[in-house]
Design a protein around this motif. Structure first.
Motif, mmCIF file in Angstrom:
data_model
loop_
_atom_site.group_PDB
_atom_site.id
_atom_site.type_symbol
_atom_site.label_atom_id
_atom_site.label_comp_id
_atom_site.label_asym_id
_atom_site.label_seq_id
_atom_site.Cartn_x
_atom_site.Cartn_y
_atom_site.Cartn_z
ATOM 1 N N UNK A 1 0.810 -1.218 0.000
ATOM 2 C CA UNK A 1 0.000 0.000 0.000
ATOM 3 C C UNK A 1 0.844 1.270 0.000
ATOM 4 N N UNK A 2 2.096 1.164 0.394
ATOM 5 C CA UNK A 2 2.971 2.337 0.503
ATOM 6 C C UNK A 2 4.044 2.366 -0.586
ATOM 7 N N UNK B 1 13.212 -5.720 8.929
ATOM 8 C CA UNK B 1 13.067 -4.720 7.883
ATOM 9 C C UNK B 1 14.333 -3.876 7.880
ATOM 10 N N UNK B 2 14.883 -3.680 6.697
ATOM 11 C CA UNK B 2 16.153 -2.967 6.571
ATOM 12 C C UNK B 2 16.094 -1.975 5.428
ATOM 13 N N UNK C 1 5.783 4.617 8.113
ATOM 14 C CA UNK C 1 6.143 6.022 8.365
ATOM 15 C C UNK C 1 7.597 6.131 8.860
ATOM 16 N N UNK C 2 8.018 5.188 9.694
ATOM 17 C CA UNK C 2 9.403 5.182 10.181
ATOM 18 C C UNK C 2 10.372 4.870 9.052
ATOM 19 N N UNK D 1 23.972 1.304 5.996
ATOM 20 C CA UNK D 1 22.758 0.828 6.659
ATOM 21 C C UNK D 1 22.025 2.038 7.224
ATOM 22 N N UNK D 2 20.820 2.299 6.723
ATOM 23 C CA UNK D 2 20.057 3.464 7.166
ATOM 24 C C UNK D 2 19.001 3.132 8.219
ATOM 25 N N UNK D 3 18.563 1.875 8.249
ATOM 26 C CA UNK D 3 17.483 1.506 9.162
ATOM 27 C C UNK D 3 17.519 -0.007 9.371
ATOM 28 N N UNK D 4 17.254 -0.435 10.605
ATOM 29 C CA UNK D 4 17.143 -1.873 10.892
ATOM 30 C C UNK D 4 16.091 -2.086 11.961
#
Length: 124
Positions: A3-4, A93-94, A118-119, A102-105
């Motif tokens: 959906x995103x 989720x990465x 959103x995060x 690495x921007x997000x984990x």
């Protein structure tokens, strides 16, 4: 995530998922969920091990946070798909950026513990 997908594309990001199942399971999952982004197959669980993703156990089914996640998913029209090879394997989720950054984990702690879109979008 489906959906995103447009919001991610708007930030020049591409979605990819990794499945524990074989090609037949992956094809069924893509058909049921109608995802059109790549679904890679990892039958040996190598990426899950490299990312140190956890496994749940039968007691996770009794956790209140898991109950709440199931309730939200059902209210949103989601349902349990065919169980894969290891139904207790938790996901993650990465976000990886150019240059091996690495921007997000987010490592799931129980079933339904998923990173919020959103995060993820904010991390981009």
């Amino acid at each position: 995530m489906r959906e995103h997908q447009q919001a991610f594309r708007g930030k020049n990001a591409a979605l990819t998922a990794i499945s524990l199942g074989d090609a037949h399971y992956a094809r069924l999952f893509q058909e049921e969920t109608k995802i059109d982004f790549p679904l890679l197959i990892d039958e040996q669980s190598q990426t899950y091990k490299l990312a140190n993703l956890k496994s749940a156990n039968i007691f996770h089914l009794l956790r209140s946070d898991n109950f709440q996640s199931r309730k939200r998913a059902k209210a949103a029209g989601h349902h349990q798909h065919k169980l894969g090879r290891d139904p207790f394997q938790l996901g993650g989720t990465f976000i990886f950026g150019p240059g091996n950054v690495d921007r997000f984990a987010h490592l799931s702690q129980t079933f339904g513990d998923n990173a919020q879109p959103t995060a993820l979008l904010a991390a981009l």
